[in-house]
Design a protein around this motif. Structure first.
Motif, PDB file in Angstrom:
ATOM      1  N   GLY A   1     -55.868  -0.291 -32.554  1.00  0.00           N
ATOM      2  CA  GLY A   1     -54.813  -0.298 -31.536  1.00  0.00           C
ATOM      3  C   GLY A   1     -53.594  -1.082 -32.001  1.00  0.00           C
ATOM      4  O   GLY A   1     -52.451  -0.661 -31.792  1.00  0.00           O
ATOM      5  N   GLY A   2     -53.829  -2.221 -32.633  1.00  0.00           N
ATOM      6  CA  GLY A   2     -52.718  -2.999 -33.182  1.00  0.00           C
ATOM      7  C   GLY A   2     -51.984  -2.257 -34.279  1.00  0.00           C
ATOM      8  O   GLY A   2     -50.750  -2.262 -34.349  1.00  0.00           O
ATOM      9  N   PHE A   3     -52.759  -1.574 -35.131  1.00  0.00           N
ATOM     10  CA  PHE A   3     -52.143  -0.799 -36.204  1.00  0.00           C
ATOM     11  C   PHE A   3     -51.327   0.365 -35.647  1.00  0.00           C
ATOM     12  O   PHE A   3     -50.229   0.653 -36.134  1.00  0.00           O
ATOM     13  CB  PHE A   3     -53.219  -0.279 -37.174  1.00  0.00           C
TER      14      PHE A   3
ATOM     15  N   ARG B   1     -46.409   3.345 -34.565  1.00  0.00           N
ATOM     16  CA  ARG B   1     -45.583   4.146 -33.647  1.00  0.00           C
ATOM     17  C   ARG B   1     -44.292   3.458 -33.230  1.00  0.00           C
ATOM     18  O   ARG B   1     -43.254   4.087 -33.135  1.00  0.00           O
ATOM     19  CB  ARG B   1     -46.374   4.490 -32.398  1.00  0.00           C
ATOM     20  N   LYS B   2     -44.376   2.166 -32.940  1.00  0.00           N
ATOM     21  CA  LYS B   2     -43.213   1.455 -32.404  1.00  0.00           C
ATOM     22  C   LYS B   2     -42.606   0.446 -33.379  1.00  0.00           C
ATOM     23  O   LYS B   2     -41.595  -0.167 -33.080  1.00  0.00           O
ATOM     24  CB  LYS B   2     -43.591   0.709 -31.117  1.00  0.00           C
ATOM     25  N   GLY B   3     -43.275   0.221 -34.504  1.00  0.00           N
ATOM     26  CA  GLY B   3     -42.778  -0.767 -35.457  1.00  0.00           C
ATOM     27  C   GLY B   3     -43.002  -2.195 -35.002  1.00  0.00           C
ATOM     28  O   GLY B   3     -42.330  -3.108 -35.464  1.00  0.00           O
TER      29      GLY B   3
ATOM     30  N   LEU C   1     -49.386  -5.528 -34.483  1.00  0.00           N
ATOM     31  CA  LEU C   1     -50.232  -5.488 -35.676  1.00  0.00           C
ATOM     32  C   LEU C   1     -50.941  -6.825 -35.876  1.00  0.00           C
ATOM     33  O   LEU C   1     -52.159  -6.866 -36.093  1.00  0.00           O
ATOM     34  CB  LEU C   1     -49.402  -5.139 -36.906  1.00  0.00           C
ATOM     35  N   ILE C   2     -50.188  -7.907 -35.776  1.00  0.00           N
ATOM     36  CA  ILE C   2     -50.769  -9.242 -35.979  1.00  0.00           C
ATOM     37  C   ILE C   2     -51.824  -9.525 -34.911  1.00  0.00           C
ATOM     38  O   ILE C   2     -52.931  -9.981 -35.221  1.00  0.00           O
ATOM     39  CB  ILE C   2     -49.667 -10.315 -35.972  1.00  0.00           C
TER      40      ILE C   2
END
Length: 99
Positions: free
Chosen positions: A17-19, A24-26, A31-32
């Motif tokens: 989900g973080g990836f 998708r949104k940058g 991510l972190i």
């Protein structure tokens, strides 16, 4: 020794989900956070696999995610991803408290 497959699957879902938020949104923060909470929960699932009574790491990680994502869901009203992660996190909290 029973492996906590459900816990490991949840950890992978958090990390993915973080990836996906990054892809998708940058969103680097997504991510972190996804990698951090996914890693913490994977560690918690590992600890549960060794000792089923050592569930505090997993409980705290899923509880924090339930609160944070619940606040995001309440603010945005969007089912994806905040609503889904809130529901999954609450289910994991209930699973850990009941079993």
């Amino acid at each position: 020794m029973a492996v906590d497959w459900l816990g490991f699957a949840y950890a992978v879902a958090i990390a993915l989900g973080g990836f996906m938020g990054y892809k998708r949104k940058g969103s680097v923060m997504s991510l972190i956070a996804g990698l951090f909470f996914g890693s913490v929960y994977a560690y918690g699932a590992f600890k549960i696999s060794i000792d089923p009574h050592d569930y505090w790491t997993s409980l705290i990680a899923s509880g924090v995610l339930a609160v944070v994502m619940g606040m995001r869901f309440r603010k945005s009203g969007k089912l994806m991803p905040a609503g889904i992660m809130t529901g999954l996190s609450l289910l994991m909290v209930l699973r850990l408290l009941i079993f």
